[in-house]
Design an enzyme around this catalytic site. Structure first.
Site, short mmCIF file in Angstrom:
data_model
loop_
_atom_site.label_atom_id
_atom_site.label_comp_id
_atom_site.label_asym_id
_atom_site.label_seq_id
_atom_site.Cartn_x
_atom_site.Cartn_y
_atom_site.Cartn_z
N LYS A 194 0.88 -1.09 -0.13
CA LYS A 194 0.10 -0.02 -0.01
C LYS A 194 0.87 1.21 -0.09
O LYS A 194 0.32 2.26 -0.41
CB LYS A 194 -1.09 -0.14 1.23
CG LYS A 194 -2.25 -0.96 1.03
CD LYS A 194 -3.18 -0.87 2.26
CE LYS A 194 -4.29 -1.62 2.21
NZ LYS A 194 -5.24 -1.43 3.22
N ASP A 213 -10.02 3.26 2.45
CA ASP A 213 -10.26 2.84 3.86
C ASP A 213 -10.60 4.05 4.63
O ASP A 213 -11.56 3.76 5.58
CB ASP A 213 -8.83 2.22 4.43
CG ASP A 213 -8.52 1.04 3.86
OD1 ASP A 213 -9.54 0.29 3.19
OD2 ASP A 213 -7.46 0.57 3.94
P1 NAP Z 1 -0.22 -3.25 8.95
O1 NAP Z 1 0.15 -1.92 7.95
O2 NAP Z 1 0.62 -4.40 8.67
O3 NAP Z 1 -0.14 -2.56 10.26
C1 NAP Z 1 -0.49 -3.48 11.41
C2 NAP Z 1 -0.28 -2.87 12.79
O4 NAP Z 1 -0.51 -3.71 13.98
C3 NAP Z 1 1.18 -2.19 12.90
O5 NAP Z 1 1.22 -1.27 13.72
C4 NAP Z 1 1.78 -3.47 13.67
O6 NAP Z 1 2.88 -3.16 14.67
C5 NAP Z 1 0.49 -3.84 14.68
N1 NAP Z 1 0.77 -5.08 15.35
C6 NAP Z 1 0.73 -6.39 14.67
N2 NAP Z 1 0.75 -7.10 15.70
C7 NAP Z 1 0.77 -6.70 16.95
C8 NAP Z 1 0.83 -7.45 18.24
N3 NAP Z 1 0.80 -8.38 18.48
N4 NAP Z 1 1.15 -6.29 19.17
C9 NAP Z 1 0.94 -4.93 18.95
N5 NAP Z 1 0.82 -4.38 17.68
C10 NAP Z 1 0.73 -5.58 16.72
O7 NAP Z 1 -1.50 -3.55 8.48
P2 NAP Z 1 -2.86 -2.73 8.20
O8 NAP Z 1 -3.14 -2.74 6.86
O9 NAP Z 1 -2.69 -1.44 8.90
O10 NAP Z 1 -4.08 -3.59 8.58
C11 NAP Z 1 -4.43 -3.64 9.91
C12 NAP Z 1 -5.69 -4.58 10.24
O11 NAP Z 1 -6.99 -3.83 9.90
C13 NAP Z 1 -5.67 -5.83 9.64
O12 NAP Z 1 -6.35 -6.86 10.20
C14 NAP Z 1 -6.69 -5.67 8.37
O13 NAP Z 1 -7.08 -6.98 7.91
C15 NAP Z 1 -7.68 -4.65 9.03
N6 NAP Z 1 -8.19 -3.88 8.00
C16 NAP Z 1 -9.59 -3.88 7.91
C17 NAP Z 1 -9.81 -2.98 7.11
C18 NAP Z 1 -11.52 -3.07 6.70
O14 NAP Z 1 -11.95 -2.77 5.73
N7 NAP Z 1 -12.13 -3.58 7.81
C19 NAP Z 1 -9.32 -2.34 6.04
C20 NAP Z 1 -7.86 -2.33 6.30
C21 NAP Z 1 -7.34 -3.11 7.21
P3 NAP Z 1 4.31 -3.34 14.26
O15 NAP Z 1 4.48 -2.31 13.04
O16 NAP Z 1 5.14 -3.25 15.55
O17 NAP Z 1 4.36 -4.74 13.76
#
Ligand code: NAP
Length: 280
Positions: A63, A99
């Site tokens: 992204k 989003d």
């Molecule tokens: P991303 O860019 O990989 O970011 C994930 C975030 O979660 C990072 O800040 C990561 O921290 C943190 N994280 C992961 N595991 C963790 C843990 N065990 N403890 C603390 N922090 C943790 O992913 P994203 O695109 O932002 O997506 C995040 C979530 O939102 C996903 O589950 C995705 O499916 C969901 N989402 C949903 C929609 C929807 O339409 N409903 C849209 C977009 C995303 P680090 O950087 O330290 O690893």
């Protein structure tokens, strides 16, 4: 495009969207491994300009990296620093992030009376920043809570909110140290914690009550009722998972590609028909 893509719900969502407006088409997955990113995005954009592909969705881990391949960016992509939807207008390749609008639409549909106040967002990744940007535009105060604050680079628009005191960062330890902002009225989970198959997990620490009177929005949509949403409801809080946002962000992308407004109900049915929407 993304990597890996095996469990994406998007083909079902977009098949339902196409059928709801009487269009024929094919939504294909393009898994592109990180080593093939430059050739992969180059090839897809060439096929878009040639008219073979009408639109592209971008998901993890690209992204942010597709940004430099865009000729022009929508406001939400520029401010959040990430792109999830690509289309071509003339010969200009456009990127935007649906989003932000997808989240705001579903939040306001869920809780129309919720007034802007203090919010906390768990996570600092792409979705967290897209949601933060949306909330800031609606006059919320936003605190992003993450475990690695050193690597975060905000766009100039977000830096402006940070300088004005509306956007701040806190460490993950704040969740247990009692140093969270006062009067939190919205808690957003933007981490994957609780997502299938780790459905027993919650990002909120056990034994710590949720902020009094707060609403909980979990971006995770698989399972449809996450552990966090269940726990919040058991504590008497309003709570919602990210399925509505998922539908809305997909529908907004579809509108950019086709100029047609798909039936959101049909899209929802396409991913919940199996009973619980539990596939990732
Ligand atoms: P991303 O860019 O990989 O970011 C994930 C975030 O979660 C990072 O800040 C990561 O921290 C943190 N994280 C992961 N595991 C963790 C843990 N065990 N403890 C603390 N922090 C943790 O992913 P994203 O695109 O932002 O997506 C995040 C979530 O939102 C996903 O589950 C995705 O499916 C969901 N989402 C949903 C929609 C929807 O339409 N409903 C849209 C977009 C995303 P680090 O950087 O330290 O690893």
């Amino acid at each position: 495009m993304g990597y890996p893509l095996a469990h994406s719900l998007s083909p079902r969502l977009h098949a339902a969207a196409l059928s709801s407006v009487g269009l024929t088409g094919n939504y294909r997955l393009f898994p592109i491994s990180p080593g093939e990113f430059d050739a992969g995005i180059g090839g897809l954009l060439a096929r878009m300009k040639g008219g073979e592909i009408h639109g592209i969705n971008v998901t993890l881990p690209y992204k942010q990296s597709v940004l430099e391949h865009m000729d022009s960016l929508g406001d939400d992509a520029r401010a959040s620093g990430s792109v999830n939807t690509i289309w071509v207008n003339g010969s200009v390749v456009w990127g935007d992030n649906t989003d932000t609008a997808g989240f705001l639409t579903d939040l306001e549909r869920a809780w129309p009376g919720l007034q802007p106040g203090q919010s906390i967002i768990l996570g600092t990744g792409g979705a967290a920043v897209a949601v933060a940007w949306g909330l800031l535009q609606r006059n919320w105060h936003v605190t992003l809570i993450g475990r690695d604050l050193q690597t975060i680079r905000f766009s100039p628009r977000l830096q402006g909110f940070q300088s004005a005191g509306a956007l701040s960062l806190m460490s993950w330890q704040s969740l247990t140290s009692g140093r969270l902002p006062d009067r939190i009225s919205l808690l957003v989970n933007a981490t994957p914690i609780g997502m299938h198959p780790g459905v027993a997990n919650s990002p909120w620490p056990g034994g710590v009550p949720l902020p009094a009177g707060s609403h909980t929005y979990d971006l995770v949509y698989n399972p449809e009722t996450t552990r966090l949403v269940r726990d919040a409801r058991m504590q008497g809080h309003e709570a919602r998972s990210g399925l509505g946002m998922l539908i809305e962000q997909a529908a907004l992308g579809f509108e950019r590609w086709t100029g047609r407004s798909p039936d959101r109900e049909e899209m929802l049915k396409s991913v919940t028909a199996s009973g619980d929407g539990s596939e990732s």
